[in-house]
Design a protein around this motif. Structure first.
Motif, PDB file in Angstrom:
ATOM      1  N   VAL A   1      -8.731   2.485  -4.134  1.00 30.05           N
ATOM      2  CA  VAL A   1      -9.837   3.796  -4.094  1.00 30.05           C
ATOM      3  C   VAL A   1      -9.590   4.616  -3.033  1.00 30.05           C
ATOM      4  CG1 VAL A   1     -11.331   2.549  -5.748  1.00 30.05           C
ATOM      5  CG2 VAL A   1     -11.596   2.673  -3.129  1.00 30.05           C
ATOM      6  N   LEU A   2      -9.319   4.004  -1.701  1.00 32.62           N
ATOM      7  CA  LEU A   2      -9.182   5.096  -0.464  1.00 32.62           C
ATOM      8  C   LEU A   2      -7.646   5.811  -0.710  1.00 32.62           C
ATOM      9  CD1 LEU A   2     -10.285   2.503   2.267  1.00 32.62           C
ATOM     10  CD2 LEU A   2     -11.357   4.578   1.356  1.00 32.62           C
TER      11      LEU A   2
ATOM     12  N   GLN B   1     -19.522   2.868  -5.700  1.00 31.98           N
ATOM     13  CA  GLN B   1     -19.435   3.575  -4.392  1.00 31.98           C
ATOM     14  C   GLN B   1     -18.521   4.652  -4.491  1.00 31.98           C
ATOM     15  OE1 GLN B   1     -22.009   3.586  -2.410  1.00 31.98           O
ATOM     16  NE2 GLN B   1     -22.914   1.956  -3.608  1.00 31.98           N
ATOM     17  N   ALA B   2     -17.066   4.263  -5.050  1.00 28.56           N
ATOM     18  CA  ALA B   2     -16.154   5.180  -5.112  1.00 28.56           C
ATOM     19  C   ALA B   2     -16.538   6.697  -5.824  1.00 28.56           C
ATOM     20  CB  ALA B   2     -14.787   4.566  -5.466  1.00 28.56           C
ATOM     21  N   LYS B   3     -17.099   6.308  -6.983  1.00 33.11           N
ATOM     22  CA  LYS B   3     -17.598   7.237  -7.957  1.00 33.11           C
ATOM     23  C   LYS B   3     -18.767   7.981  -7.223  1.00 33.11           C
ATOM     24  CE  LYS B   3     -16.377   5.264 -12.509  1.00 33.11           C
ATOM     25  NZ  LYS B   3     -16.922   5.169 -13.965  1.00 33.11           N
ATOM     26  N   LYS B   4     -19.589   7.538  -6.400  1.00 29.15           N
ATOM     27  CA  LYS B   4     -20.521   8.194  -5.886  1.00 29.15           C
ATOM     28  C   LYS B   4     -19.986   9.213  -4.900  1.00 29.15           C
ATOM     29  CE  LYS B   4     -24.273   4.929  -6.120  1.00 29.15           C
ATOM     30  NZ  LYS B   4     -25.392   4.129  -5.455  1.00 29.15           N
ATOM     31  N   HIS B   5     -18.819   9.055  -4.292  1.00 26.43           N
ATOM     32  CA  HIS B   5     -18.139   9.840  -3.512  1.00 26.43           C
ATOM     33  C   HIS B   5     -16.941  10.457  -3.888  1.00 26.43           C
ATOM     34  CE1 HIS B   5     -19.772   6.642  -0.743  1.00 26.43           C
ATOM     35  NE2 HIS B   5     -19.536   7.535   0.494  1.00 26.43           N
ATOM     36  N   GLY B   6     -17.221  10.597  -5.507  1.00 26.71           N
ATOM     37  CA  GLY B   6     -16.215  11.754  -5.905  1.00 26.71           C
ATOM     38  C   GLY B   6     -14.884  11.355  -6.051  1.00 26.71           C
ATOM     39  N   ILE B   7     -14.656   9.982  -5.892  1.00 31.23           N
ATOM     40  CA  ILE B   7     -13.264   9.755  -6.176  1.00 31.23           C
ATOM     41  C   ILE B   7     -12.848   9.423  -7.771  1.00 31.23           C
ATOM     42  CG2 ILE B   7     -11.514   7.856  -5.635  1.00 31.23           C
ATOM     43  CD1 ILE B   7     -12.869   7.331  -3.143  1.00 31.23           C
ATOM     44  N   HIS B   8     -11.817   9.850  -8.044  1.00 35.46           N
ATOM     45  CA  HIS B   8     -11.475   9.857  -9.627  1.00 35.46           C
ATOM     46  C   HIS B   8     -11.082   8.582 -10.022  1.00 35.46           C
ATOM     47  CE1 HIS B   8      -9.498  11.911 -13.440  1.00 35.46           C
ATOM     48  NE2 HIS B   8     -10.442  11.184 -13.736  1.00 35.46           N
ATOM     49  N   VAL B   9     -11.970   7.563 -10.027  1.00 36.44           N
ATOM     50  CA  VAL B   9     -11.745   6.343 -10.465  1.00 36.44           C
ATOM     51  C   VAL B   9     -12.556   5.947 -11.906  1.00 36.44           C
ATOM     52  CG1 VAL B   9     -13.392   5.356  -8.934  1.00 36.44           C
ATOM     53  CG2 VAL B   9     -11.928   3.765  -9.617  1.00 36.44           C
TER      54      VAL B   9
ATOM     55  N   ALA C   1      -6.271   6.445  -3.530  1.00 33.20           N
ATOM     56  CA  ALA C   1      -6.910   7.674  -4.715  1.00 33.20           C
ATOM     57  C   ALA C   1      -7.437   8.685  -4.241  1.00 33.20           C
ATOM     58  CB  ALA C   1      -7.800   6.810  -5.843  1.00 33.20           C
ATOM     59  N   LYS C   2      -8.401   8.496  -3.149  1.00 36.87           N
ATOM     60  CA  LYS C   2      -9.120   9.759  -2.532  1.00 36.87           C
ATOM     61  C   LYS C   2      -8.211  10.475  -1.820  1.00 36.87           C
ATOM     62  CE  LYS C   2     -12.815  10.649   1.253  1.00 36.87           C
ATOM     63  NZ  LYS C   2     -13.701  10.277   1.941  1.00 36.87           N
ATOM     64  N   GLU C   3      -7.196   9.886  -1.208  1.00 34.52           N
ATOM     65  CA  GLU C   3      -6.093  10.643  -0.370  1.00 34.52           C
ATOM     66  C   GLU C   3      -5.116  11.668  -1.433  1.00 34.52           C
ATOM     67  OE1 GLU C   3      -5.410  10.844   2.621  1.00 34.52           O
ATOM     68  OE2 GLU C   3      -7.253   9.966   3.286  1.00 34.52           O
ATOM     69  N   THR C   4      -4.858  10.987  -2.600  1.00 36.86           N
ATOM     70  CA  THR C   4      -4.087  11.656  -3.277  1.00 36.86           C
ATOM     71  C   THR C   4      -4.489  12.558  -4.682  1.00 36.86           C
ATOM     72  OG1 THR C   4      -3.818   9.534  -4.739  1.00 36.86           O
ATOM     73  CG2 THR C   4      -2.205   9.841  -3.062  1.00 36.86           C
ATOM     74  N   GLY C   5      -5.808  12.004  -4.920  1.00 33.27           N
ATOM     75  CA  GLY C   5      -6.391  13.021  -5.810  1.00 33.27           C
ATOM     76  C   GLY C   5      -6.155  12.366  -7.304  1.00 33.27           C
ATOM     77  N   VAL C   6      -5.472  11.329  -7.227  1.00 37.06           N
ATOM     78  CA  VAL C   6      -4.925  10.625  -8.502  1.00 37.06           C
ATOM     79  C   VAL C   6      -6.090  10.238  -9.483  1.00 37.06           C
ATOM     80  CG1 VAL C   6      -4.459   8.159  -8.131  1.00 37.06           C
ATOM     81  CG2 VAL C   6      -2.917   9.423  -9.907  1.00 37.06           C
ATOM     82  N   HIS C   7      -5.814  10.241 -10.825  1.00 44.87           N
ATOM     83  CA  HIS C   7      -6.666   9.475 -11.662  1.00 44.87           C
ATOM     84  C   HIS C   7      -6.482   8.075 -11.590  1.00 44.87           C
ATOM     85  CE1 HIS C   7      -8.065   8.264 -16.219  1.00 44.87           C
ATOM     86  NE2 HIS C   7      -8.895   7.626 -15.368  1.00 44.87           N
ATOM     87  N   TYR C   8      -7.328   7.219 -11.195  1.00 41.91           N
ATOM     88  CA  TYR C   8      -7.014   5.852 -11.014  1.00 41.91           C
ATOM     89  C   TYR C   8      -7.973   4.878 -11.964  1.00 41.91           C
ATOM     90  CZ  TYR C   8      -7.220   1.176  -8.333  1.00 41.91           C
ATOM     91  OH  TYR C   8      -7.056  -0.049  -7.972  1.00 41.91           O
TER      92      TYR C   8
ATOM     93  N   ALA D   1       0.823  -1.178  -0.037  1.00 39.83           N
ATOM     94  CA  ALA D   1      -0.052   0.030  -0.189  1.00 39.83           C
ATOM     95  C   ALA D   1       0.735   1.338  -0.143  1.00 39.83           C
ATOM     96  CB  ALA D   1      -0.793   0.000   1.274  1.00 39.83           C
ATOM     97  N   GLY D   2       1.926   1.123   0.785  1.00 33.92           N
ATOM     98  CA  GLY D   2       2.954   2.347   0.798  1.00 33.92           C
ATOM     99  C   GLY D   2       3.525   2.645  -0.559  1.00 33.92           C
ATOM    100  N   VAL D   3       3.883   1.688  -1.246  1.00 33.88           N
ATOM    101  CA  VAL D   3       4.428   1.868  -2.796  1.00 33.88           C
ATOM    102  C   VAL D   3       3.240   2.550  -3.629  1.00 33.88           C
ATOM    103  CG1 VAL D   3       5.447   0.700  -4.638  1.00 33.88           C
ATOM    104  CG2 VAL D   3       6.257   0.127  -2.582  1.00 33.88           C
ATOM    105  N   MET D   4       2.022   1.896  -3.514  1.00 32.29           N
ATOM    106  CA  MET D   4       1.120   2.558  -4.367  1.00 32.29           C
ATOM    107  C   MET D   4       0.620   3.990  -3.965  1.00 32.29           C
ATOM    108  SD  MET D   4      -0.969   2.213  -6.851  1.00 32.29           S
ATOM    109  CE  MET D   4      -1.616   0.646  -7.491  1.00 32.29           C
ATOM    110  N   TYR D   5       0.615   4.148  -2.784  1.00 33.59           N
ATOM    111  CA  TYR D   5       0.279   5.645  -2.115  1.00 33.59           C
ATOM    112  C   TYR D   5       1.228   6.627  -2.757  1.00 33.59           C
ATOM    113  CZ  TYR D   5      -0.089   9.666   0.921  1.00 33.59           C
ATOM    114  OH  TYR D   5       0.018  11.024   1.695  1.00 33.59           O
ATOM    115  N   GLU D   6       2.865   6.341  -2.680  1.00 37.49           N
ATOM    116  CA  GLU D   6       3.711   7.022  -3.347  1.00 37.49           C
ATOM    117  C   GLU D   6       3.599   7.343  -4.694  1.00 37.49           C
ATOM    118  OE1 GLU D   6       5.879   9.041  -1.612  1.00 37.49           O
ATOM    119  OE2 GLU D   6       5.113   8.244   0.612  1.00 37.49           O
ATOM    120  N   ALA D   7       3.313   6.263  -5.316  1.00 32.01           N
ATOM    121  CA  ALA D   7       3.375   6.248  -6.729  1.00 32.01           C
ATOM    122  C   ALA D   7       2.169   7.024  -7.251  1.00 32.01           C
ATOM    123  CB  ALA D   7       3.082   4.664  -7.292  1.00 32.01           C
ATOM    124  N   MET D   8       1.036   7.052  -6.369  1.00 32.06           N
ATOM    125  CA  MET D   8       0.020   7.961  -6.681  1.00 32.06           C
ATOM    126  C   MET D   8       0.288   9.435  -6.385  1.00 32.06           C
ATOM    127  SD  MET D   8      -3.553   5.787  -5.242  1.00 32.06           S
ATOM    128  CE  MET D   8      -4.289   4.370  -6.276  1.00 32.06           C
TER     129      MET D   8
END
Length: 427
Positions: A219-220, A245-253, A222-229, A160-167
């Motif tokens: 998706v969580l 559900q992620a789309k309903k919460h405005g996450i760019h997925v 992506a929410k933290e970073t604002g990336v297009h996932y 998860a940490g690697v994905m977070y940094e990448a995002m």
């Protein structure tokens, strides 16, 4: 060259087919309509014979295997395979040898593409060095070298940490993270969907949670970073619901689905053979329905093939020993048209949209529509004549469970920037 495509039809926003001619000049669409100019005023005249004219199809997920695995596919054969399927723009995955994980290697890839491809190829860069490490690549350098987006397709980013940094890196550059979602700790040697069919065949199964749990994690992030996932080849009902559900919460997925997951289920696996082995695997009937519903309600954004060629000997064996993947470039449109448009489950307009305009919009590509002044990237399909999916393809590989199936929607012609790159008559 000045080209006229005559006697074609296009599908309107109201799903009506109307006649149209297309005037192409200097690689661009110069006119759409009914032209009074005589055929003699054009250097090339193509009679579409009432065929469907569409924007060139766009596929954001292909594997062309060069460099490193040329016995499976090359840029030349893969691009010709795409052209045969009506695709004019494809996005190639980086699971190659060497992996294009530096600006220099990515530049080399584009030199190969320029030399050998007959279609537009956009090259992905990996998220981490060599795909299977936890060391991030030079995101800025790879973007400058022409990276389409960043992905470790073929292997999920396990930490998860690697994905977070990448995002964070990708978001800062306004670039997308495109994810193969697979928690390897949940694989347990699986080769097909875990269910009654896997038990019947005596094969180890792959849980749905192997895919959906990593999407939930991402998706969580992506929410933290604002990336297009963007999620590759969604296959389970749980994955669809997480994305919804992620789309309903405005996450760019955003996400894609493959024709084989829409058309087949694990119940269609008749015996233990490598042609039925793909990643993610063919799922259950309720997963299949969730994918169809997801397309219809906008949860799933587009259709992609995950064209994954392999050598004949590799695939002509048990699923235990066979690699994952099937080819899809040459059959995708015909399969979608036959299974969904001819059966009135999807409209023709919807299928064309999901395979042209939708993927273009997701990644801000200047393609996917028939507009005057745009590049003349065009496909023409026969919606009347039934053909049999062959056992051999333009691709070097023919690993597909659809061989021998009768379909409608074969590609007659494909143009890239006004150049005729596929002509069924000359095949």
């Amino acid at each position: 060259m000045k080209t006229l495509i005559k006697n074609g039809r296009v599908v309107t926003s109201r799903n009506q087919l109307i006649p149209v001619d297309v005037w192409i000049e200097e690689g661009k669409i110069k006119g759409l309509g009914q032209f009074t100019e005589t055929a003699e005023s054009f250097e090339q005249v193509i009679d579409a014979k009432n065929g469907l004219i569409t924007p060139g199809l766009v596929d954001v997920h292909v594997h062309f295997r060069e460099p490193g695995f040329e016995y499976k596919e090359t840029i030349e054969t893969g691009s010709r395979s795409a052209a045969k399927g009506g695709f004019t723009t494809v996005c190639a995955m980086p699971n190659l040898n060497p992996v294009p994980d530096t600006p220099e290697r990515l530049t080399d890839m584009y030199q190969r593409i320029e030399k050998d491809s007959v279609v537009n190829i956009l090259q992905y860069a990996p998220i981490t060095k060599e795909l299977n490490t936890e060391k991030l690549v030079d995101f800025a350098g790879l973007k400058k070298a022409g990276a389409f987006a960043f992905t470790n397709d073929g292997v999920g980013v396990q930490t998860a940490g690697v994905m977070y940094e990448a995002m964070k890196e990708a978001a800062a550059l306004d670039m997308a993270i495109v994810a193969h979602t697979e928690d390897e700790s949940l694989l347990f040697g699986g080769v097909m969907h875990l269910g009654e069919k896997s038990k019947e065949l005596g094969l180890p199964g792959i849980m749905s949670a192997t895919e959906s749990s990593q999407i939930a994690r991402d998706v969580l992030l992506a929410k933290e970073t604002g990336v297009h996932y963007h999620v590759c080849h969604v296959s389970t009902k749980e994955s669809v619901e997480v994305i919804r559900q992620a789309k309903k919460h405005g996450i760019h997925v955003t996400c894609e689905v493959c024709p084989h997951h829409l058309i087949m289920t694990d119940c269609d696996i008749t015996h233990d053979h490598g042609y039925f082995k793909m990643n993610p695997p063919l799922r259950a009937t309720d997963d299949q329905q969730a994918l169809i519903d997801g397309l219809l309600d906008g949860t799933i954004d587009c259709i992609a093939t995950d064209h994954a060629p392999h050598g004949h000997e590799e695939k002509n064996q048990s699923m235990i020993d066979s690699p994952f993947g099937i080819v899809g470039s040459e059959t995708a449109f015909a399969l979608m048209y036959t299974h969904f448009v001819k059966t009135n489950r999807f409209t023709l307009k919807q299928v064309v949209y999901w395979m042209t305009e939708a993927p273009s919009k997701l990644f801000n590509l200047e393609t996917g529509s028939l507009n005057i002044g745009a590049d003349a990237d065009i496909a023409i399909f026969d919606l009347d004549e039934e053909v049999v999916i062959p056992e051999e393809f333009v691709s070097k590989s023919h690993n597909t469970p659809f061989s021998g199936e009768k379909v409608v929607g074969d590609t007659l012609y494909t143009f890239v920037k006004g150049k005729l790159v596929w002509n069924k008559k000359e095949a």
